[in-house]
Design a protein around this motif. Structure first.
Motif, mmCIF file in Angstrom:
data_model
loop_
_atom_site.group_PDB
_atom_site.id
_atom_site.type_symbol
_atom_site.label_atom_id
_atom_site.label_comp_id
_atom_site.label_asym_id
_atom_site.label_seq_id
_atom_site.Cartn_x
_atom_site.Cartn_y
_atom_site.Cartn_z
ATOM 1 N N GLY A 1 15.139 -5.398 -5.165
ATOM 2 C CA GLY A 1 15.349 -6.445 -4.052
ATOM 3 C C GLY A 1 13.989 -6.855 -3.224
ATOM 4 N N ASN A 2 12.792 -6.251 -3.681
ATOM 5 C CA ASN A 2 11.688 -6.342 -3.081
ATOM 6 C C ASN A 2 11.660 -6.352 -1.506
ATOM 7 N N ILE A 3 12.418 -5.109 -1.137
ATOM 8 C CA ILE A 3 12.372 -4.825 0.496
ATOM 9 C C ILE A 3 12.049 -3.233 0.442
ATOM 10 N N CYS A 4 12.247 -2.348 -0.500
ATOM 11 C CA CYS A 4 11.694 -0.962 -0.431
ATOM 12 C C CYS A 4 10.339 -0.662 -1.069
ATOM 13 N N ARG A 5 10.806 -0.317 -2.343
ATOM 14 C CA ARG A 5 9.712 0.627 -3.227
ATOM 15 C C ARG A 5 8.597 -0.538 -3.389
ATOM 16 N N SER A 6 8.847 -2.011 -4.041
ATOM 17 C CA SER A 6 7.609 -2.582 -4.162
ATOM 18 C C SER A 6 6.648 -3.229 -3.199
ATOM 19 N N PRO A 7 7.561 -3.211 -1.930
ATOM 20 C CA PRO A 7 6.641 -3.470 -0.869
ATOM 21 C C PRO A 7 5.712 -2.445 -0.238
ATOM 22 N N MET A 8 6.392 -1.411 -0.614
ATOM 23 C CA MET A 8 6.024 0.070 0.030
ATOM 24 C C MET A 8 4.530 0.217 -1.113
ATOM 25 N N ALA A 9 4.919 0.024 -2.238
ATOM 26 C CA ALA A 9 3.692 0.182 -3.192
ATOM 27 C C ALA A 9 2.473 -0.839 -2.906
ATOM 28 N N GLN A 10 2.850 -2.160 -2.568
ATOM 29 C CA GLN A 10 2.030 -3.120 -2.122
ATOM 30 C C GLN A 10 1.110 -2.562 -1.144
ATOM 31 N N SER A 11 1.851 -2.031 -0.109
ATOM 32 C CA SER A 11 1.193 -1.784 1.301
ATOM 33 C C SER A 11 0.192 -0.653 1.064
ATOM 34 N N VAL A 12 0.706 0.468 0.308
ATOM 35 C CA VAL A 12 -0.086 1.672 -0.224
ATOM 36 C C VAL A 12 -1.537 1.100 -0.988
ATOM 37 N N ALA B 1 9.172 1.603 8.787
ATOM 38 C CA ALA B 1 8.906 3.013 9.560
ATOM 39 C C ALA B 1 8.155 3.827 8.798
ATOM 40 N N THR B 2 8.499 4.104 7.756
ATOM 41 C CA THR B 2 7.665 5.125 6.779
ATOM 42 C C THR B 2 6.255 4.772 6.714
ATOM 43 N N LEU B 3 5.992 3.513 6.317
ATOM 44 C CA LEU B 3 4.671 3.142 6.039
ATOM 45 C C LEU B 3 3.872 3.361 7.309
ATOM 46 N N THR B 4 4.603 2.612 8.338
ATOM 47 C CA THR B 4 3.800 2.832 9.906
ATOM 48 C C THR B 4 3.410 4.107 10.347
ATOM 49 N N ARG B 5 4.544 5.058 10.213
ATOM 50 C CA ARG B 5 4.236 6.298 10.371
ATOM 51 C C ARG B 5 3.242 7.254 9.736
ATOM 52 N N HIS B 6 2.674 6.481 8.419
ATOM 53 C CA HIS B 6 1.676 7.029 7.671
ATOM 54 C C HIS B 6 0.366 6.296 7.738
ATOM 55 N N GLY B 7 0.210 5.426 8.536
ATOM 56 C CA GLY B 7 -0.763 4.745 8.951
ATOM 57 C C GLY B 7 -1.080 3.389 7.969
ATOM 58 N N TYR B 8 -0.135 2.948 7.250
ATOM 59 C CA TYR B 8 -0.154 1.927 6.329
ATOM 60 C C TYR B 8 0.257 0.730 6.949
ATOM 61 N N ASP B 9 -0.532 -0.474 6.795
ATOM 62 C CA ASP B 9 -0.156 -1.872 7.186
ATOM 63 C C ASP B 9 0.844 -2.356 6.765
ATOM 64 N N VAL B 10 2.172 -2.860 7.292
ATOM 65 C CA VAL B 10 3.035 -3.294 6.483
ATOM 66 C C VAL B 10 2.921 -4.644 5.925
ATOM 67 N N GLY B 11 2.082 -5.504 6.917
ATOM 68 C CA GLY B 11 1.773 -7.038 6.445
ATOM 69 C C GLY B 11 3.028 -7.739 6.753
ATOM 70 N N ARG B 12 2.716 -8.854 5.969
ATOM 71 C CA ARG B 12 3.783 -10.002 6.424
ATOM 72 C C ARG B 12 4.718 -10.382 5.173
ATOM 73 N N ASN B 13 4.874 -9.278 4.571
ATOM 74 C CA ASN B 13 5.536 -9.669 3.337
ATOM 75 C C ASN B 13 6.866 -10.081 3.367
ATOM 76 N N ARG B 14 7.476 -10.918 2.753
ATOM 77 C CA ARG B 14 8.861 -11.393 2.536
ATOM 78 C C ARG B 14 9.338 -11.152 1.145
ATOM 79 N N SER B 15 10.433 -10.808 0.910
ATOM 80 C CA SER B 15 11.040 -10.544 -0.382
ATOM 81 C C SER B 15 11.203 -12.024 -1.160
ATOM 82 N N ARG B 16 10.755 -11.834 -2.298
ATOM 83 C CA ARG B 16 10.792 -12.807 -3.169
ATOM 84 C C ARG B 16 11.196 -12.346 -4.593
ATOM 85 N N ARG B 17 11.654 -13.356 -5.502
ATOM 86 C CA ARG B 17 12.080 -12.996 -6.825
ATOM 87 C C ARG B 17 10.831 -13.282 -7.569
#
Length: 153
Positions: free
Chosen positions: A10-21, A57-73
């Protein structure tokens, strides 16, 4: 410049987390000018949505920037543009293989192929779980990106 695309369902959990990391770890390694990252999903269930609030919340808690990502296919252009397309699990890899033009199939891999110190091959989908699932995804994302950077690709 090496362009990497991380892909989950869905591009709302794993892949945007990987992108931020990936953005931060590449910057920490001085590779921001050599590596570019994006994320996409194989399905359009959450098209245009921000990452899941638990992922944020997980990314922020660990100091990662969430960015302005929006889900896309994922799009046909992605198969041409990106040098590597990394699926979070086997199901998404199978979906990518069905969508990918044959001349670009060598670009498809599992994300955790780069985490050689792990005995895991898939990043589990935390969507229907709790906060611990998102913490585990973050650990796996860090392992995958660190492995990628270490391999010097």
């Amino acid at each position: 410049m090496t362009n990497l695309l991380m892909v989950c369902m869905g591009n709302i959990c794993r892949s945007p987390m990987a992108q931020s990391v990936a953005h931060r770890l590449a910057a920490d390694a001085g590779l921001s000018q050599q590596l570019k990252f994006d994320s996409a999903g194989t399905h359009a269930h959450h098209l245009g949505e921000r990452p899941d609030s638990r992922a944020q919340a997980t990314l922020t808690r660990h100091g990662y920037d969430v960015g302005r990502n929006r889900s896309r296919r994922i799009t046909p252009h992605d198969f041409q543009h990106f040098d590597l397309i990394l699926a979070m699990d086997g199901s998404n890899l199978a979906d990518l293989r069905r969508l990918c033009p044959p001349e670009h199939s060598s670009k498809l891999r599992l994300f955790l192929d780069f985490a050689v110190d792990l005995n895991e091959t898939e990043v589990p989908d935390p969507y229907y779980g709790n906060a611990q699932g998102f913490e585990r995804v973050l650990e796996l994302c860090e392992a995958g990106i660190k492995g990628f950077i270490k391999q010097g690709t």
